[in-house]
Design a protein around this motif. Structure first.
Motif, short mmCIF file in Angstrom:
data_model
loop_
_atom_site.label_atom_id
_atom_site.label_comp_id
_atom_site.label_asym_id
_atom_site.label_seq_id
_atom_site.Cartn_x
_atom_site.Cartn_y
_atom_site.Cartn_z
N SER A 133 42.12 -6.87 100.38
CA SER A 133 40.95 -6.68 99.52
C SER A 133 39.70 -7.28 100.14
O SER A 133 38.74 -7.58 99.43
CB SER A 133 41.21 -7.30 98.14
OG SER A 133 41.42 -8.70 98.25
N SER A 134 39.66 -7.44 101.44
CA SER A 134 38.55 -8.10 102.12
C SER A 134 37.30 -7.22 102.17
O SER A 134 37.36 -6.00 102.03
CB SER A 134 38.97 -8.47 103.54
OG SER A 134 39.29 -7.30 104.27
N THR A 135 36.18 -7.87 102.39
CA THR A 135 34.89 -7.22 102.66
C THR A 135 34.27 -7.95 103.85
O THR A 135 34.77 -9.00 104.29
CB THR A 135 33.95 -7.32 101.45
OG1 THR A 135 33.58 -8.70 101.25
CG2 THR A 135 34.61 -6.77 100.19
N PRO A 136 33.15 -7.45 104.41
CA PRO A 136 32.54 -8.13 105.57
C PRO A 136 32.20 -9.59 105.33
O PRO A 136 32.13 -10.38 106.29
CB PRO A 136 31.29 -7.30 105.84
CG PRO A 136 31.65 -5.93 105.38
CD PRO A 136 32.49 -6.14 104.16
N LEU A 137 31.94 -10.00 104.07
CA LEU A 137 31.58 -11.39 103.79
C LEU A 137 32.59 -12.10 102.91
O LEU A 137 32.32 -13.22 102.45
CB LEU A 137 30.19 -11.44 103.13
CG LEU A 137 29.01 -11.12 104.06
CD1 LEU A 137 27.70 -11.15 103.29
CD2 LEU A 137 28.96 -12.09 105.24
N ASN A 138 33.72 -11.49 102.65
CA ASN A 138 34.75 -12.11 101.82
C ASN A 138 35.93 -12.47 102.69
O ASN A 138 36.67 -11.61 103.15
CB ASN A 138 35.20 -11.14 100.71
CG ASN A 138 36.29 -11.73 99.85
OD1 ASN A 138 36.50 -12.94 99.85
ND2 ASN A 138 36.99 -10.88 99.12
N TYR A 139 36.12 -13.76 102.93
CA TYR A 139 37.18 -14.22 103.82
C TYR A 139 38.37 -14.79 103.06
O TYR A 139 39.32 -15.29 103.67
CB TYR A 139 36.63 -15.26 104.80
CG TYR A 139 35.42 -14.73 105.53
CD1 TYR A 139 35.57 -13.69 106.46
CD2 TYR A 139 34.16 -15.22 105.27
CE1 TYR A 139 34.46 -13.18 107.11
CE2 TYR A 139 33.05 -14.71 105.93
CZ TYR A 139 33.21 -13.69 106.85
OH TYR A 139 32.12 -13.19 107.50
N SER A 140 38.33 -14.75 101.74
CA SER A 140 39.48 -15.11 100.90
C SER A 140 39.85 -13.86 100.13
O SER A 140 39.07 -13.39 99.28
CB SER A 140 39.13 -16.26 99.95
OG SER A 140 38.81 -17.44 100.68
N PHE A 141 41.02 -13.30 100.39
CA PHE A 141 41.35 -12.01 99.81
C PHE A 141 42.86 -11.85 99.66
O PHE A 141 43.65 -12.58 100.26
CB PHE A 141 40.80 -10.88 100.69
CG PHE A 141 41.16 -10.99 102.14
CD1 PHE A 141 42.38 -10.54 102.62
CD2 PHE A 141 40.27 -11.57 103.05
CE1 PHE A 141 42.71 -10.65 103.96
CE2 PHE A 141 40.60 -11.68 104.40
CZ PHE A 141 41.81 -11.22 104.85
N TRP A 142 43.23 -10.88 98.83
CA TRP A 142 44.63 -10.51 98.68
C TRP A 142 45.06 -9.65 99.87
O TRP A 142 44.26 -8.89 100.41
CB TRP A 142 44.84 -9.74 97.38
CG TRP A 142 44.63 -10.56 96.15
CD1 TRP A 142 43.49 -10.63 95.40
CD2 TRP A 142 45.57 -11.45 95.55
NE1 TRP A 142 43.65 -11.51 94.35
CE2 TRP A 142 44.93 -12.03 94.43
CE3 TRP A 142 46.89 -11.82 95.84
CZ2 TRP A 142 45.57 -12.94 93.60
CZ3 TRP A 142 47.53 -12.73 95.02
CH2 TRP A 142 46.86 -13.28 93.92
N ARG A 143 46.33 -9.77 100.23
CA ARG A 143 46.85 -8.96 101.33
C ARG A 143 48.30 -8.55 101.08
O ARG A 143 49.07 -9.28 100.45
CB ARG A 143 46.76 -9.70 102.66
CG ARG A 143 47.62 -10.93 102.75
CD ARG A 143 47.76 -11.42 104.19
NE ARG A 143 46.51 -11.69 104.84
CZ ARG A 143 45.82 -12.83 104.73
NH1 ARG A 143 46.27 -13.78 103.95
NH2 ARG A 143 44.70 -13.01 105.38
#
Length: 228
Positions: A133-143
């Motif tokens: 669930s990442s984005t270019p500025l989101n470094y904490s995400f579900w995987r």
């Protein structure tokens, strides 16, 4: 185990430094999740013969790097290809000894030994299909990363201590040099549940006990840690 804890602390410290640096840069529309990884597992034996049991705690750890290859415009779906190292131990009651006609395999009574295990060291090539669930500025995400891993056993050891004395063997010919199986990692941010199920046996096809083929495979359950 203490060395693995030190590695984990180093990984987590590096992750915090890297995360702080990322905050200062602009969004990268072509970002990738190239990642170093490290993991610790509880190792199980599948497809055991009757009477063959595990004892104690069988530990494994792994570390390496995975190259990320996004396949969609949002870049949250990708393939991953990596290279890593793994070390594993298996405590159980399978005695491996040398006889006059080669290696002899037998199942022990748990009361006749104080230590009995085999361990291995592997070079691994993981291949993953990756969703996050990442984005270019989101470094904490579900995987959710599913995949396939091929490993080559570079060294292995068996050791027994008990009523028969001490028996230690290195790099015996009956261990399968190539191991392969399915992998799954799922979680949020640094912490992820990890599972591995081997699709082939630990031992070669000619290994038998009382006429039954020994088809034991490796199953791993543990934690995987990722850093960018």
């Amino acid at each position: 185990m203490k060395y693995f804890v030190l590695i984990m602390l180093c990984f987590l410290s590096i992750e915090q430094i890297v995360a702080q640096q990322y905050v200062e840069v602009e969004a990268d529309s072509l970002y990738k999740e190239d990642q170093f990884y490290a993991g610790v597992t509880y190792n199980l034996l599948g497809e055991k013969l009757d009477g063959l049991k595990q004892s104690g705690f069988s530990l494994g750890f792994q570390l390496g790097f995975i190259k990320d290859m996004p396949i969609n415009k949002r870049r949250n779906v990708a393939f991953g290809l990596g290279l890593g190292y793994s070390a594993n131990s298996f405590n159980q009651n399978l005695l491996i000894n040398r006889g006059s006609n080669g290696l002899v395999y037998s199942i022990l009574d748990n009361e006749t030994f104080s230590k009995n295990k085999f361990s291995n060291h592997l070079i691994e090539v993981p291949f993953e299909f990756r969703w996050r669930s990442s984005t270019p500025l989101n470094y904490s995400f579900w995987r959710i990363y599913t995949g396939f891993k091929v490993s080559y056993v570079v060294a292995h050891t068996t050791i027994y201590k008990g009523d028969l004395g001490t028996i230690k063997l290195r790099d015996i010919e009956d261990f399968n040099k190539f191991q392969y199986g399915l992998t799954l990692s799922l979680g949020y941010d640094t912490w992820n549940i990890y599972m591995y199920y081997a699709l082939n046996s630990i031992f070669s096809d000619n290994v038998t006990i009382n006429g039954e083929q020994l088809n034991m495979n490796t199953i791993k359950i543990g934690l995987m840690f990722y850093i960018l």
